[in-house]
Design a protein around this motif. Sequence first.
Motif, PDB file in Angstrom:
ATOM      1  N   GLU A  27      34.942 -27.900 -11.948  1.00 29.39           N
ATOM      2  CA  GLU A  27      35.523 -27.348 -10.726  1.00 29.39           C
ATOM      3  C   GLU A  27      35.725 -28.443  -9.679  1.00 29.39           C
ATOM      4  OE1 GLU A  27      34.961 -23.332  -8.183  1.00 29.39           O
ATOM      5  OE2 GLU A  27      33.163 -24.573  -8.400  1.00 29.39           O
ATOM      6  N   ASP A  99      33.527 -21.914 -26.447  1.00 31.04           N
ATOM      7  CA  ASP A  99      33.553 -20.957 -25.339  1.00 31.04           C
ATOM      8  C   ASP A  99      33.071 -21.603 -24.038  1.00 31.04           C
ATOM      9  OD1 ASP A  99      30.956 -21.052 -26.387  1.00 31.04           O
ATOM     10  OD2 ASP A  99      30.537 -18.956 -25.912  1.00 31.04           O
ATOM     11  N   GLU A 100      32.140 -22.539 -24.118  1.00 25.43           N
ATOM     12  CA  GLU A 100      31.684 -23.255 -22.916  1.00 25.43           C
ATOM     13  C   GLU A 100      32.775 -24.188 -22.396  1.00 25.43           C
ATOM     14  OE1 GLU A 100      27.787 -25.089 -23.161  1.00 25.43           O
ATOM     15  OE2 GLU A 100      27.134 -23.512 -24.559  1.00 25.43           O
ATOM     16  N   ARG A 101      33.490 -24.830 -23.312  1.00 31.60           N
ATOM     17  CA  ARG A 101      34.602 -25.695 -22.881  1.00 31.60           C
ATOM     18  C   ARG A 101      35.718 -24.868 -22.259  1.00 31.60           C
ATOM     19  NH1 ARG A 101      36.543 -28.423 -27.772  1.00 31.60           N
ATOM     20  NH2 ARG A 101      35.177 -27.071 -28.971  1.00 31.60           N
ATOM     21  N   GLU A 103      35.333 -22.006 -20.682  1.00 33.13           N
ATOM     22  CA  GLU A 103      34.863 -21.601 -19.352  1.00 33.13           C
ATOM     23  C   GLU A 103      35.034 -22.749 -18.364  1.00 33.13           C
ATOM     24  OE1 GLU A 103      30.764 -20.288 -17.091  1.00 33.13           O
ATOM     25  OE2 GLU A 103      30.947 -19.890 -19.231  1.00 33.13           O
ATOM     26  N   ALA A 106      38.655 -22.990 -17.355  1.00 36.96           N
ATOM     27  CA  ALA A 106      39.008 -21.963 -16.369  1.00 36.96           C
ATOM     28  C   ALA A 106      38.471 -22.354 -14.985  1.00 36.96           C
ATOM     29  CB  ALA A 106      38.472 -20.603 -16.795  1.00 36.96           C
ATOM     30  N   GLN A 107      37.277 -22.937 -14.941  1.00 35.53           N
ATOM     31  CA  GLN A 107      36.709 -23.393 -13.665  1.00 35.53           C
ATOM     32  C   GLN A 107      37.527 -24.543 -13.096  1.00 35.53           C
ATOM     33  OE1 GLN A 107      32.773 -24.160 -15.126  1.00 35.53           O
ATOM     34  NE2 GLN A 107      32.022 -22.137 -14.548  1.00 35.53           N
ATOM     35  N   GLN A 110      40.558 -22.948 -11.558  1.00 33.81           N
ATOM     36  CA  GLN A 110      40.206 -22.316 -10.279  1.00 33.81           C
ATOM     37  C   GLN A 110      40.090 -23.369  -9.182  1.00 33.81           C
ATOM     38  OE1 GLN A 110      36.538 -20.304 -11.160  1.00 33.81           O
ATOM     39  NE2 GLN A 110      37.543 -18.706 -12.364  1.00 33.81           N
ATOM     40  N   SER A 141      43.090 -19.449 -14.904  1.00 30.99           N
ATOM     41  CA  SER A 141      41.817 -19.473 -14.175  1.00 30.99           C
ATOM     42  C   SER A 141      41.107 -18.126 -14.216  1.00 30.99           C
ATOM     43  CB  SER A 141      42.034 -19.888 -12.716  1.00 30.99           C
ATOM     44  OG  SER A 141      42.583 -18.832 -11.959  1.00 30.99           O
ATOM     45  N   SER A 144      39.344 -14.773 -19.436  1.00 32.74           N
ATOM     46  CA  SER A 144      38.084 -15.045 -20.122  1.00 32.74           C
ATOM     47  C   SER A 144      38.423 -15.357 -21.568  1.00 32.74           C
ATOM     48  CB  SER A 144      37.168 -13.818 -20.048  1.00 32.74           C
ATOM     49  OG  SER A 144      36.025 -14.035 -20.821  1.00 32.74           O
ATOM     50  N   ASP A 146      37.220 -15.864 -24.801  1.00 31.43           N
ATOM     51  CA  ASP A 146      36.103 -15.736 -25.727  1.00 31.43           C
ATOM     52  C   ASP A 146      36.594 -16.038 -27.124  1.00 31.43           C
ATOM     53  OD1 ASP A 146      34.250 -14.992 -23.805  1.00 31.43           O
ATOM     54  OD2 ASP A 146      34.847 -12.887 -23.918  1.00 31.43           O
TER      55      ASP A 146
END
Length: 189
Positions: A27, A99-101, A103, A106-107, A110, A141, A144, A146
């Motif tokens: 972020e 999934d962590e990458r 997320e 997306a951060q 944002q 952003s 989700s 998944d």
Amino acid sequence: MSKEPLPSFEKITQTLEDADLFTNASETHGVLSGLVCGGVKLDDQSWRPHFNDVVNEGLGLPRNAQKLVESIYGQVVNQFTDDGMGFNLLLPNDDVPLDERAEAMAQWAQGFLVGFGMVQQALNQASDEIQELIRDIRDISQVSLDFEQEDEESEIAFAEIVEYLRVGAMLCFNAFSRKAPAPVSKTLH
């Protein structure tokens, strides 16, 4: 601005957490990239008040975090002004679960939108392509992602979205931050 390499994603995250900031590594990079692409003056000071407003309620950063964020900002500016081709999103390494990458991506998106929106007030005057790009970044952003399984198809889809964000950021930089040469006067004196 320094061209030395940044610490690892994990070290950046830890430094930001230790400083009790309202942000993480992806972020932070997104906010700084958004500021640069949105048209903040590319100097050592103009970005600071905007960044501090977002991550620390307008207050200055603790020294360790400040040095780190200055370094990230310098790298972002260098990557964009050095033809932009070296620009990359700050995301966890490929050995981190997908999934962590996703997320973190997306951060990043944002953060990019927040930084971009703080300094770019003329988006409605931008080309349709840029306006659509910003809408796409907004959608990315908010999504989700998944990934139920980590397979080659999911990795390819993730890589394509990251590349879209990377190229989109370069397009925004070229539209709002890259200074066009001054027009040559046709008046003879």
